[in-house]
Design a protein around this motif. Structure first.
Motif, PDB file in Angstrom:
ATOM      1  N   LYS A 160       1.270  33.667  15.903  1.00 42.18           N
ATOM      2  CA  LYS A 160       0.563  33.274  15.011  1.00 42.18           C
ATOM      3  C   LYS A 160       0.860  31.603  14.819  1.00 42.18           C
ATOM      4  O   LYS A 160       0.139  31.464  14.865  1.00 42.18           O
ATOM      5  N   PHE A 161       2.540  31.909  15.211  1.00 44.36           N
ATOM      6  CA  PHE A 161       2.856  30.197  14.837  1.00 44.36           C
ATOM      7  C   PHE A 161       2.766  29.254  15.283  1.00 44.36           C
ATOM      8  O   PHE A 161       2.592  28.102  15.487  1.00 44.36           O
ATOM      9  N   ARG A 162       3.026  30.161  17.403  1.00 39.66           N
ATOM     10  CA  ARG A 162       3.052  29.010  18.371  1.00 39.66           C
ATOM     11  C   ARG A 162       1.364  28.203  18.576  1.00 39.66           C
ATOM     12  O   ARG A 162       0.864  27.854  19.215  1.00 39.66           O
ATOM     13  N   ALA A 163       0.630  29.040  18.334  1.00 38.93           N
ATOM     14  CA  ALA A 163      -0.717  29.028  18.174  1.00 38.93           C
ATOM     15  C   ALA A 163      -1.033  28.328  17.110  1.00 38.93           C
ATOM     16  O   ALA A 163      -2.088  27.486  17.221  1.00 38.93           O
ATOM     17  N   GLU A 164      -1.172  28.375  16.493  1.00 35.65           N
ATOM     18  CA  GLU A 164      -0.909  26.991  14.934  1.00 35.65           C
ATOM     19  C   GLU A 164       0.198  25.756  14.977  1.00 35.65           C
ATOM     20  O   GLU A 164      -0.882  24.765  14.895  1.00 35.65           O
ATOM     21  N   GLU A 165       0.375  26.331  15.770  1.00 38.45           N
ATOM     22  CA  GLU A 165       1.968  24.970  15.920  1.00 38.45           C
ATOM     23  C   GLU A 165       1.399  23.364  17.145  1.00 38.45           C
ATOM     24  O   GLU A 165       0.711  23.135  16.954  1.00 38.45           O
ATOM     25  N   ASN A 166      -0.189  24.141  17.922  1.00 33.93           N
ATOM     26  CA  ASN A 166      -0.127  23.350  18.764  1.00 33.93           C
ATOM     27  C   ASN A 166      -1.216  23.031  18.515  1.00 33.93           C
ATOM     28  O   ASN A 166      -1.681  22.052  18.633  1.00 33.93           O
ATOM     29  N   VAL A 167      -1.982  23.763  17.537  1.00 36.40           N
ATOM     30  CA  VAL A 167      -2.924  22.967  16.985  1.00 36.40           C
ATOM     31  C   VAL A 167      -2.907  21.851  15.766  1.00 36.40           C
ATOM     32  O   VAL A 167      -3.916  20.664  16.031  1.00 36.40           O
ATOM     33  N   ARG A 168      -1.601  21.821  15.340  1.00 33.05           N
ATOM     34  CA  ARG A 168      -0.804  20.433  14.046  1.00 33.05           C
ATOM     35  C   ARG A 168      -0.645  19.207  15.376  1.00 33.05           C
ATOM     36  O   ARG A 168      -0.247  18.402  15.147  1.00 33.05           O
ATOM     37  N   GLU A 169       0.117  19.968  16.861  1.00 30.99           N
ATOM     38  CA  GLU A 169       0.495  19.357  17.520  1.00 30.99           C
ATOM     39  C   GLU A 169      -0.701  17.592  18.140  1.00 30.99           C
ATOM     40  O   GLU A 169      -0.242  16.745  18.278  1.00 30.99           O
ATOM     41  N   ARG A 170      -1.591  18.850  18.625  1.00 31.54           N
ATOM     42  CA  ARG A 170      -2.752  18.315  18.808  1.00 31.54           C
ATOM     43  C   ARG A 170      -3.115  17.362  18.454  1.00 31.54           C
ATOM     44  O   ARG A 170      -4.146  15.769  18.203  1.00 31.54           O
ATOM     45  N   GLU A 171      -3.762  17.590  16.993  1.00 30.93           N
ATOM     46  CA  GLU A 171      -3.646  16.563  15.263  1.00 30.93           C
ATOM     47  C   GLU A 171      -2.992  15.141  15.145  1.00 30.93           C
ATOM     48  O   GLU A 171      -3.381  14.218  14.722  1.00 30.93           O
ATOM     49  N   ASN A 181      -5.170  15.078  21.780  1.00 23.82           N
ATOM     50  CA  ASN A 181      -5.922  16.244  22.430  1.00 23.82           C
ATOM     51  C   ASN A 181      -5.066  16.433  23.912  1.00 23.82           C
ATOM     52  O   ASN A 181      -5.186  17.495  24.135  1.00 23.82           O
ATOM     53  N   GLY A 182      -3.936  15.265  23.963  1.00 22.43           N
ATOM     54  CA  GLY A 182      -3.716  16.009  25.529  1.00 22.43           C
ATOM     55  C   GLY A 182      -2.888  16.706  25.269  1.00 22.43           C
ATOM     56  O   GLY A 182      -1.444  16.268  26.357  1.00 22.43           O
ATOM     57  N   PHE A 183      -2.262  16.091  24.342  1.00 22.65           N
ATOM     58  CA  PHE A 183      -0.798  16.951  24.090  1.00 22.65           C
ATOM     59  C   PHE A 183      -0.863  18.470  24.201  1.00 22.65           C
ATOM     60  O   PHE A 183      -1.196  19.361  23.497  1.00 22.65           O
ATOM     61  N   GLY A 184       0.611  18.828  24.718  1.00 23.57           N
ATOM     62  CA  GLY A 184       1.208  19.971  24.629  1.00 23.57           C
ATOM     63  C   GLY A 184       0.764  21.174  25.815  1.00 23.57           C
ATOM     64  O   GLY A 184      -0.346  20.284  26.346  1.00 23.57           O
ATOM     65  N   VAL A 185       1.154  21.835  26.295  1.00 23.39           N
ATOM     66  CA  VAL A 185       0.988  22.697  27.259  1.00 23.39           C
ATOM     67  C   VAL A 185       0.582  23.990  26.868  1.00 23.39           C
ATOM     68  O   VAL A 185       1.663  25.247  26.484  1.00 23.39           O
ATOM     69  N   GLU A 186      -1.159  24.432  27.337  1.00 25.54           N
ATOM     70  CA  GLU A 186      -1.165  26.177  26.423  1.00 25.54           C
ATOM     71  C   GLU A 186      -0.025  27.348  27.827  1.00 25.54           C
ATOM     72  O   GLU A 186       0.105  26.786  28.703  1.00 25.54           O
ATOM     73  N   GLU A 187       0.434  28.534  27.279  1.00 28.62           N
ATOM     74  CA  GLU A 187       1.044  29.289  27.807  1.00 28.62           C
ATOM     75  C   GLU A 187       0.522  30.181  28.720  1.00 28.62           C
ATOM     76  O   GLU A 187      -0.240  30.693  27.976  1.00 28.62           O
ATOM     77  N   GLU A 188      -0.071  30.151  29.185  1.00 27.94           N
ATOM     78  CA  GLU A 188      -0.223  31.466  30.549  1.00 27.94           C
ATOM     79  C   GLU A 188      -0.118  32.181  29.813  1.00 27.94           C
ATOM     80  O   GLU A 188       0.343  33.152  29.914  1.00 27.94           O
ATOM     81  N   PRO A 196      12.992  20.308  18.619  1.00 31.54           N
ATOM     82  CA  PRO A 196      12.094  21.369  19.444  1.00 31.54           C
ATOM     83  C   PRO A 196      12.289  21.849  17.577  1.00 31.54           C
ATOM     84  O   PRO A 196      13.588  22.358  17.734  1.00 31.54           O
ATOM     85  N   PHE A 197      11.187  23.018  17.372  1.00 29.51           N
ATOM     86  CA  PHE A 197      11.499  23.925  16.291  1.00 29.51           C
ATOM     87  C   PHE A 197      12.346  25.248  16.561  1.00 29.51           C
ATOM     88  O   PHE A 197      11.599  25.685  17.906  1.00 29.51           O
ATOM     89  N   PRO A 198      13.171  25.298  15.802  1.00 30.08           N
ATOM     90  CA  PRO A 198      13.842  26.849  16.353  1.00 30.08           C
ATOM     91  C   PRO A 198      13.521  28.362  16.082  1.00 30.08           C
ATOM     92  O   PRO A 198      13.945  29.068  15.253  1.00 30.08           O
ATOM     93  N   GLU A 199      12.182  28.629  17.007  1.00 30.27           N
ATOM     94  CA  GLU A 199      11.376  29.319  16.073  1.00 30.27           C
ATOM     95  C   GLU A 199      11.940  30.817  16.911  1.00 30.27           C
ATOM     96  O   GLU A 199      11.872  31.684  16.107  1.00 30.27           O
ATOM     97  N   ASP A 200      12.749  30.737  17.502  1.00 27.18           N
ATOM     98  CA  ASP A 200      13.435  31.613  17.886  1.00 27.18           C
ATOM     99  C   ASP A 200      14.580  33.031  16.651  1.00 27.18           C
ATOM    100  O   ASP A 200      14.548  33.385  16.615  1.00 27.18           O
ATOM    101  N   PHE A 201      14.751  31.625  16.305  1.00 26.66           N
ATOM    102  CA  PHE A 201      15.631  31.783  14.761  1.00 26.66           C
ATOM    103  C   PHE A 201      14.980  32.136  13.526  1.00 26.66           C
ATOM    104  O   PHE A 201      15.637  33.191  13.002  1.00 26.66           O
ATOM    105  N   TYR A 202      13.313  32.085  13.446  1.00 27.36           N
ATOM    106  CA  TYR A 202      12.767  31.884  12.093  1.00 27.36           C
ATOM    107  C   TYR A 202      11.751  33.651  12.672  1.00 27.36           C
ATOM    108  O   TYR A 202      12.063  34.247  12.265  1.00 27.36           O
ATOM    109  N   PHE A 203      11.674  33.571  14.070  1.00 26.36           N
ATOM    110  CA  PHE A 203      10.684  34.908  14.232  1.00 26.36           C
ATOM    111  C   PHE A 203      11.395  35.631  15.757  1.00 26.36           C
ATOM    112  O   PHE A 203      11.785  34.740  17.049  1.00 26.36           O
TER     113      PHE A 203
END
Length: 305
Positions: A104-115, A119-126, A88-95
């Motif tokens: 913004k990074f989390r939303a873009e990361e979800n798009v990149r992982e699905r690409e 499409n079934g990869f990852g779980v959206e945050e509630e 996993p990417f240590p996003e807490d260290f950078y953001f």
């Protein structure tokens, strides 16, 4: 005469003859060397080569080349490997948690992982509807501020669509070269040299002579990149001979053309002094315009891209 006197006389004659022979042996008469025949004068040389210089004026590519299907597949595979190794990417260290950039990074990361993984990869945050709408509005405002989402300019220039062969903006991914139209044929800018002139100086002068001085060019080196030899046209070689009498091949002069490579930095060609037209062509397009023998002599001096 007495017998004594006769014997003395014979003796003196004999001694005199011996002395003469000895003298001839010690002092021989020098012999004259054989006279060599006069050399036959050589006929004057009538096939002295004529030296010309020519410039391959190049406009370098200003767009990156489109990747091939194999290159696209290779880059996508490498990207998936890097993503798998760094999760996993240590996003807490950078953001900062809860910040707009972290969202913004989390939303873009979800798009990149699905690409990368489907499409079934990852779980959206509630999120609640209000928070989701607020995040979407904030992200949209951030995109507008940073200029994201703008359409990139088309990689195909209008000159390519209009097939304008005189435009320097055409074929942005390729090397294109300048050809001039002189005496009914297409060729690179070419000319002769003057007495006391260096080859690279003659190349620069000949380029301006046929293409004008309204452009900024740079000759890469003082050393030529190639040599092309050809015979003078029969019409030119037999202009001083008797009509109906062919000129021997041994007396036909030869033109040796030294080629120099140059780049255009600014400006444009303005044909002059015998040149009536010009075009900027790729290597494949040059082959279709010039004579076969000319193409055979210059093709190795051109880049394939």
């Amino acid at each position: 005469m007495s017998v004594l006197n006769v014997s003395r006389t014979c003796r003196r004659r004999a001694l005199g003859s011996f002395r003469t022979l000895a003298t001839e042996a010690t002092h021989p008469v020098p012999r004259q060397p054989p006279v060599a025949p006069a050399p036959t004068p050589k006929p004057p040389r009538t096939n002295k080569p004529i030296i010309h210089t020519s410039v391959i004026l190049n406009r370098a590519p200003f767009l990156t080349r489109d990747p091939t299907p194999f290159e696209r597949a290779f880059y996508a595979y490498q990207q998936r490997i890097r993503r798998a190794l760094h999760n996993p990417f240590p996003e807490d260290f950078y953001f900062k948690p809860g910040s707009l950039l972290a969202t913004k990074f989390r939303a873009e990361e979800n798009v990149r992982e699905r690409e990368a993984y489907g499409n079934g990869f990852g779980v959206e945050e509630e999120k609640s509807a209000e928070r989701a709408a607020a995040d979407a509005a904030a992200l949209e405002q951030l995109r507008l501020q940073e200029g994201e989402g703008e359409e990139l300019p088309d990689r195909e220039h209008p000159a390519d669509k209009a097939k304008d062969l005189r435009s320097l903006d055409r074929a942005g991914q390729r090397n294109i070269y300048a050809l001039v139209f002189v005496n009914g044929e297409w060729r690179f800018p070419e000319g002769d040299i003057k007495k006391g002139e260096w080859l690279h100086q003659a190349a620069q002068r000949d380029l301006e002579h046929e293409c004008g001085a309204h452009m900024d060019t740079w000759i890469v080196s003082r050393n030529p990149i190639g040599l092309y030899k050809r015979k003078v046209n029969d019409a030119a070689s037999t202009s001083t001979s008797t009509p109906g009498t062919p000129t021997p091949a041994s007396t036909t002069p030869e033109i040796s053309t030294f080629f120099y490579k140059a780049h255009i930095l600014a400006g444009q060609i303005r044909p002059a002094n015998g040149a009536t037209d010009f075009v900027w062509l790729t290597k494949e397009e040059i082959k279709e315009r010039v004579a076969p023998e000319y193409w055979k002599g210059v093709k190795d001096m051109l880049s394939d891209f």
